[in-house]
Design an enzyme around this catalytic site. Structure first.
Site, PDB file in Angstrom:
ATOM      1  CG  HIS A 185      -0.371   0.574   2.285  1.00 44.66           C
ATOM      2  ND1 HIS A 185       0.937  -0.971   3.330  1.00 44.66           N
ATOM      3  CD2 HIS A 185       0.307   1.325   3.013  1.00 44.66           C
ATOM      4  CE1 HIS A 185       1.289  -0.449   3.897  1.00 44.66           C
ATOM      5  NE2 HIS A 185       1.095   1.322   4.229  1.00 44.66           N
ATOM      6  CB  THR A 238       0.456   5.626   3.844  1.00 45.23           C
ATOM      7  OG1 THR A 238       1.231   4.371   4.914  1.00 45.23           O
ATOM      8  CG2 THR A 238       0.138   6.945   4.931  1.00 45.23           C
ATOM      9  CG  HIS A 252       7.002   5.897   0.600  1.00 47.18           C
ATOM     10  ND1 HIS A 252       6.676   6.956   1.236  1.00 47.18           N
ATOM     11  CD2 HIS A 252       6.889   4.642   2.289  1.00 47.18           C
ATOM     12  CE1 HIS A 252       6.142   7.088   3.014  1.00 47.18           C
ATOM     13  NE2 HIS A 252       6.548   5.801   3.034  1.00 47.18           N
ATOM     14  CB  THR A 293       6.839  -0.148   3.485  1.00 50.73           C
ATOM     15  OG1 THR A 293       6.649   1.501   3.614  1.00 50.73           O
ATOM     16  CG2 THR A 293       7.582  -1.099   4.331  1.00 50.73           C
TER      17      THR A 293
END
Length: 173
Positions: A49, A51, A118, A120
């Site tokens: 995902h 954020t 970004h 992760t």
């Protein structure tokens, strides 16, 4: 129409966490990036995902669904976080910046100086120098955002809550 806050009705404002999720082809492309980098403790495909909102204050912003928004993985970096050496894929996305700005306009808080979209790729990766493995990648990688999810902010997530260890992925290689 009721607002998000009216629907959620928080008694104690625990804040809000909202993220963007990717389509299957994007998750497969990101899994290939994880594999090429040789990361330990990769984030599983279903947990990949980006954020959008990590706010200590709940804001009136509904998560979007049924969308198809482009994003591009343009770089990979190592960040030192509470989970160890965290490997992230840096994204370019007008959509993500727009949604972050919507949240800020609605009164969200943000703990960092700048919003840097970004995804992760791995927590506690044990990769000390990302430059050596980064050259194995062909960038950019095109991705598609298909929905957003939102939940109460949980500041106590463990690395097990957010990853899947590679030995549990069922890969034969």
């Amino acid at each position: 129409m009721k607002s998000f806050i009216e629907v959620a009705k928080p008694v104690v404002d625990s804040g809000i966490y909202m993220c963007a999720k990717f389509d299957q082809a994007s998750c497969e492309a990101l899994a290939q990036v994880q594999k090429l980098l040789g990361v330990e403790n990769p984030v599983s495909a279903e947990k990949l995902h980006t954020t959008i909102v990590y706010s200590r204050k709940t804001v009136d912003l509904f998560p979007a669904s049924g969308i198809s928004e482009p994003a591009r993985l343009v770089d990979v970096e190592k960040w030192d976080t509470k989970y160890g050496n965290t490997i992230v894929g840096v994204l370019e996305s007008d959509y993500l910046h727009s949604r972050f700005n919507d949240a800020m306009d609605a009164g969200a808080t943000y703990d960092f100086d700048n919003y840097k979209p970004h995804v992760t790729l791995a927590y506690d990766s044990r990769i000390e120098d990302i430059s050596g493995v980064k050259r194995l990648l062909t960038l950019p990688v095109d991705l598609t955002i298909i929905k957003e999810d939102a939940e109460s902010l949980d500041l106590d997530k463990t690395v097990e809550d957010i990853t899947e260890h590679i030995e549990h992925r069922g890969e034969s290689s």
